[in-house]
Design a protein around this motif. Structure first.
Motif, PDB file in Angstrom:
ATOM      1  N   CYS A   2     -65.948 -59.092 -16.464  1.00  0.00           N
ATOM      2  CA  CYS A   2     -66.576 -57.859 -16.950  1.00  0.00           C
ATOM      3  C   CYS A   2     -67.070 -57.000 -15.785  1.00  0.00           C
ATOM      4  O   CYS A   2     -66.993 -55.765 -15.828  1.00  0.00           O
ATOM      5  N   SER A   3     -67.555 -57.653 -14.749  1.00  0.00           N
ATOM      6  CA  SER A   3     -68.049 -56.895 -13.592  1.00  0.00           C
ATOM      7  C   SER A   3     -66.924 -56.131 -12.910  1.00  0.00           C
ATOM      8  O   SER A   3     -67.157 -55.075 -12.309  1.00  0.00           O
ATOM      9  N   MET A   4     -65.702 -56.645 -13.000  1.00  0.00           N
ATOM     10  CA  MET A   4     -64.561 -55.960 -12.397  1.00  0.00           C
ATOM     11  C   MET A   4     -64.196 -54.697 -13.165  1.00  0.00           C
ATOM     12  O   MET A   4     -63.610 -53.766 -12.605  1.00  0.00           O
ATOM     13  N   VAL A   5     -64.537 -54.674 -14.446  1.00  0.00           N
ATOM     14  CA  VAL A   5     -64.307 -53.477 -15.253  1.00  0.00           C
ATOM     15  C   VAL A   5     -65.407 -52.446 -15.010  1.00  0.00           C
ATOM     16  O   VAL A   5     -65.143 -51.254 -14.839  1.00  0.00           O
ATOM     17  N   VAL A   6     -66.634 -52.915 -14.973  1.00  0.00           N
ATOM     18  CA  VAL A   6     -67.780 -52.011 -14.828  1.00  0.00           C
ATOM     19  C   VAL A   6     -67.927 -51.536 -13.384  1.00  0.00           C
ATOM     20  O   VAL A   6     -68.256 -50.367 -13.131  1.00  0.00           O
ATOM     21  N   TYR A   7     -67.683 -52.440 -12.436  1.00  0.00           N
ATOM     22  CA  TYR A   7     -67.802 -52.110 -11.007  1.00  0.00           C
ATOM     23  C   TYR A   7     -66.504 -52.506 -10.296  1.00  0.00           C
ATOM     24  O   TYR A   7     -66.449 -53.542  -9.613  1.00  0.00           O
ATOM     25  N   PRO A   8     -65.449 -51.724 -10.439  1.00  0.00           N
ATOM     26  CA  PRO A   8     -64.158 -52.122  -9.856  1.00  0.00           C
ATOM     27  C   PRO A   8     -64.197 -52.286  -8.339  1.00  0.00           C
ATOM     28  O   PRO A   8     -63.512 -53.145  -7.786  1.00  0.00           O
ATOM     29  N   GLU A   9     -64.983 -51.472  -7.669  1.00  0.00           N
ATOM     30  CA  GLU A   9     -65.032 -51.504  -6.212  1.00  0.00           C
ATOM     31  C   GLU A   9     -66.471 -51.741  -5.742  1.00  0.00           C
ATOM     32  O   GLU A   9     -67.431 -51.506  -6.480  1.00  0.00           O
ATOM     33  N   LEU A  10     -66.590 -52.166  -4.493  1.00  0.00           N
ATOM     34  CA  LEU A  10     -67.921 -52.336  -3.921  1.00  0.00           C
ATOM     35  C   LEU A  10     -68.676 -51.010  -3.871  1.00  0.00           C
ATOM     36  O   LEU A  10     -69.908 -50.980  -3.969  1.00  0.00           O
ATOM     37  N   ALA A  11     -67.929 -49.924  -3.746  1.00  0.00           N
ATOM     38  CA  ALA A  11     -68.564 -48.603  -3.733  1.00  0.00           C
ATOM     39  C   ALA A  11     -69.277 -48.322  -5.051  1.00  0.00           C
ATOM     40  O   ALA A  11     -70.303 -47.624  -5.082  1.00  0.00           O
ATOM     41  N   ASP A  12     -68.739 -48.857  -6.148  1.00  0.00           N
ATOM     42  CA  ASP A  12     -69.386 -48.673  -7.450  1.00  0.00           C
ATOM     43  C   ASP A  12     -70.713 -49.428  -7.510  1.00  0.00           C
ATOM     44  O   ASP A  12     -71.681 -48.956  -8.114  1.00  0.00           O
ATOM     45  N   LEU A  13     -70.739 -50.600  -6.893  1.00  0.00           N
ATOM     46  CA  LEU A  13     -71.994 -51.346  -6.821  1.00  0.00           C
ATOM     47  C   LEU A  13     -73.019 -50.593  -5.979  1.00  0.00           C
ATOM     48  O   LEU A  13     -74.199 -50.523  -6.330  1.00  0.00           O
ATOM     49  N   LYS A  14     -72.552 -50.028  -4.884  1.00  0.00           N
ATOM     50  CA  LYS A  14     -73.455 -49.278  -4.017  1.00  0.00           C
ATOM     51  C   LYS A  14     -73.993 -48.040  -4.726  1.00  0.00           C
ATOM     52  O   LYS A  14     -75.175 -47.693  -4.599  1.00  0.00           O
ATOM     53  N   GLN A  15     -73.133 -47.387  -5.486  1.00  0.00           N
ATOM     54  CA  GLN A  15     -73.563 -46.196  -6.219  1.00  0.00           C
ATOM     55  C   GLN A  15     -74.601 -46.539  -7.283  1.00  0.00           C
ATOM     56  O   GLN A  15     -75.556 -45.794  -7.506  1.00  0.00           O
ATOM     57  N   LYS A  16     -74.418 -47.689  -7.927  1.00  0.00           N
ATOM     58  CA  LYS A  16     -75.343 -48.110  -8.971  1.00  0.00           C
ATOM     59  C   LYS A  16     -76.681 -48.551  -8.384  1.00  0.00           C
ATOM     60  O   LYS A  16     -77.742 -48.345  -8.989  1.00  0.00           O
ATOM     61  N   PHE A  17     -76.633 -49.151  -7.200  1.00  0.00           N
ATOM     62  CA  PHE A  17     -77.846 -49.687  -6.578  1.00  0.00           C
ATOM     63  C   PHE A  17     -77.995 -49.117  -5.167  1.00  0.00           C
ATOM     64  O   PHE A  17     -77.799 -49.828  -4.167  1.00  0.00           O
ATOM     65  N   PRO A  18     -78.334 -47.846  -5.058  1.00  0.00           N
ATOM     66  CA  PRO A  18     -78.379 -47.195  -3.740  1.00  0.00           C
ATOM     67  C   PRO A  18     -79.464 -47.737  -2.822  1.00  0.00           C
ATOM     68  O   PRO A  18     -79.374 -47.564  -1.602  1.00  0.00           O
ATOM     69  N   ASN A  19     -80.474 -48.369  -3.390  1.00  0.00           N
ATOM     70  CA  ASN A  19     -81.585 -48.852  -2.566  1.00  0.00           C
ATOM     71  C   ASN A  19     -81.370 -50.260  -2.014  1.00  0.00           C
ATOM     72  O   ASN A  19     -82.207 -50.765  -1.264  1.00  0.00           O
ATOM     73  N   VAL A  20     -80.265 -50.888  -2.400  1.00  0.00           N
ATOM     74  CA  VAL A  20     -79.974 -52.237  -1.918  1.00  0.00           C
ATOM     75  C   VAL A  20     -79.372 -52.158  -0.520  1.00  0.00           C
ATOM     76  O   VAL A  20     -78.534 -51.291  -0.233  1.00  0.00           O
TER      77      VAL A  20
END
Length: 593
Positions: free
Chosen positions: A303-321
């Motif tokens: 499911c995470s691959m659908v919601v966050y296909p790339e690491l950039a998507d994770l970074k966009q979702k969590f900019p403060n990490v």
């Protein structure tokens, strides 16, 4: 993400219950080091086995599985599924032997099996090597997962997470010893299973995922769902399947999957009330670890691959990490932000449960090495039990501090997994053979330990500088592992034959106590009428049937989720038939007690 009052109530209630259990058993654990480290050797199989499962249900395990799935698909899990072979060998060959040894720790085995100053050195050095160095790496990896979860779900700084998790866990671990660990593990396992299944359910319910059918048909997952690797890509197949089955399972020492048993698995077997309970506990652990737990983690990873296909998507979702923490293993905690309130609190409690179970076990296990196999053996042999328990609590606190510091350096779970595999590469065969081949001596283990460590250091820190490329890339990481196994195995075999064997009196004493199966000791000890008495054929048949049953259960579940009903039904029937055969064969295993 903000937690509401219901979430916090669940989390606080969990901590109150766990700490209460720990305090209840604190007095009993403080009676002696046997109570503190082995629960008085009185535990039934269902408590022992569940404690083993709970310990491996750590916060970094779903992160590791997510890292594997996002990187190489579902089939990438063969890198750890292959360890089932090791597990079944431990169940049907070694579990009863460990309990029969009567040692307090598996490190204490060395002076039971080997002789001379080299045996004493091996016991003392390995107690620190595994109890401190190796153990701290594992705990740091688990704490790294807690850091990422804290960043994503609570928005807290990594230093706050490390200090909070470390303080709470070390207080609980210091007070209750193994008694508190195993009893709370029952609760922790239930909470962790409910949390992981719930996380999978709510992940599938997301609109962008579209349920199970939407997930399986999503274009982002094409080529990622196969249970078996793509053998047309031989490099990948070597890494995820061929090397794990051909080399890794028997040659690599890895915590929780040690060839022949060891570490905290051996500690649990030694704390069982008899050989039968030791065997059944280890069997239940392998069933739960490989057949019951993986698919909820895999579903969330997909499911995470659908919601966050790339690491950039994770970074966009969590900019403060922190950018250094944005890795594929972050996909699992990133999916938890979609959980509804109430269940979010339960899942966070389950992750805290997983963390506490794993860390408390490693703290107790590591302290047992340092105290019983080093401090008591070499520095202070005649102190009171109260003194040793107090010293154990000091060591427990110190190990937690070291693990927290190292966790601030690591970046992802797969990194730690590769380092641990490489450090233990080539040592596993010794642990399988030392019970049955008299010629192995203390120098065999010393040489294997030193060489495997040096090879690991070379590949991790020097190889890139010399050759200009990354040796632990996902597709090529099997190469340093195989090289390490080859170099280490050849070295310890040469050392074995170039050094004197263990003293015959020690070998005789070991044989009389353990009564290992087979006739491999007949040339060097007086075997009497006991030689070959136990049914080795039944043990090997149970190993085969155990692997068949567990793999059938694992893949039957997978095919059921995939909607492939025919193979799911066939594998389910195979599992039932194999399990029935094991039940009928168990009396031939001939345990004592």
């Amino acid at each position: 993400m903000q937690l509401n009052g219901m979430d916090w109530s669940i989390i606080v209630l969990y901590f109150i219950v766990v700490l209460t259990i720990g305090l209840i058993y604190a007095r009993r654990a403080g009676k002696s080091i046997d109570e503190y480290f082995a629960s008085g050797r009185s535990l039934p199989w269902w408590i022992v086995g569940t404690s083993m499962v709970a310990t491996t249900f750590s916060t970094d395990t779903p992160n590791l599985v997510t890292d594997i799935v996002r990187t190489g698909g579902v089939s990438g899990n063969w890198v750890w599924w292959a360890f089932l072979l090791t597990g079944m060998f431990t169940v049907f060959l070694y579990a009863k032997l460990w309990r029969r040894s009567g040692a307090l720790t598996d490190i204490g085995f060395y002076e039971l099996r080997y002789s001379g100053k080299e045996a004493a050195f091996l016991r003392g050095f390995r107690s620190l090597y595994l109890g401190v160095f190796f153990n701290v790496i594992v705990m740091a990896s688990v704490t790294l997962a807690a850091i990422k979860i804290g960043h994503i779900l609570l928005g807290v700084d990594k230093y706050v997470t490390v200090m909070t998790c470390g303080l709470i866990t070390v207080i609980y671990s210091c007070t209750s010893g193994l008694w508190g660990v195993v009893v709370t593990d029952l609760l922790l396992f239930i909470i962790a299973m409910v949390g992981s299944i719930g996380a999978a359910y709510f992940s599938l319910s997301l609109p962008q995922v579209g349920g199970l059918s939407g997930l399986l048909s999503h274009p982002e997952l094409q080529g990622k769902l196969s249970i078996l690797p793509d053998f047309s890509n031989m490099s990948n197949a070597m890494y995820v399947f061929i090397v794990p089955f051909a080399v890794q399972w028997w040659s690599v020492w890895y915590p929780g999957a040690e060839p022949g048993g060891g570490g905290y698995i051996a500690q649990r077997m030694l704390s069982s009330k008899d050989e039968k309970n030791s065997l059944l506990a280890t069997l239940w652990f392998n069933v739960a670890h490989y057949a019951i737990r993986p698919w909820p983690w895999i579903i969330v990873a997909l499911c995470s691959m659908v919601v966050y296909p790339e690491l950039a998507d994770l970074k966009q979702k969590f900019p403060n990490v922190d950018d250094a923490l944005i890795k594929n293993d972050m996909g699992y905690p990133a999916m938890l932000v979609f959980l509804p309130h109430g269940f979010l609190g339960l899942v966070i409690a389950s992750l805290a449960a997983a963390y506490m179970s794993t860390i408390s076990t490693h703290l107790n296990w590591g302290a047992s090495y340092v105290i019983d196999d080093f401090y008591k053996r070499f520095l202070n042999k005649n102190a009171t039990d109260h003194h040793y328990v107090t010293a154990a609590r000091v060591v427990t606190f110190s190990l937690m501090v070291l693990a927290c510091l190292l966790s601030l350096w690591l970046e992802n779970a797969l990194q730690a997994f590769n380092i641990l595999l490489q450090i233990g590469a080539g040592t596993g065969l010794i642990f399988l053979l030392r019970w049955f081949w008299w010629r192995i001596n203390a120098w065999s283990e010393i040489s294997a330990m030193i060489i495997s460590f040096c090879v690991a250091l070379y590949f991790e820190f020097l190889h890139v500088k010399f050759f200009g490329f990354e040796p632990f890339g996902q597709l090529e990481s099997w190469k340093p592992l195989v090289i390490g196994v080859f170099i280490t195995t050849v070295t310890w075999l040469l050392v074995t034959f170039l050094t004197a064997p263990t003293d015959r009196k020690v070998l005789q004493r070991f044989y009389d106590k353990i009564q290992p199966m087979g006739k491999g000791w007949a040339k060097v000890v007086q075997t009497g009428d006991e030689v070959g008495k136990e049914n080795l054929s039944a043990s090997f048949l149970c190993i085969f049937l155990g692997c068949l049953a567990v793999y059938s259960a694992l893949f039957s579940t997978g095919f059921f989720l995939y909607g492939n009903m025919l193979p799911a039904i066939v594998l389910a029937i195979t599992c039932i038939v194999s399990t029935t055969a094991i039940v009928k064969l168990l009396p031939q295993i001939q345990w004592r007690g």
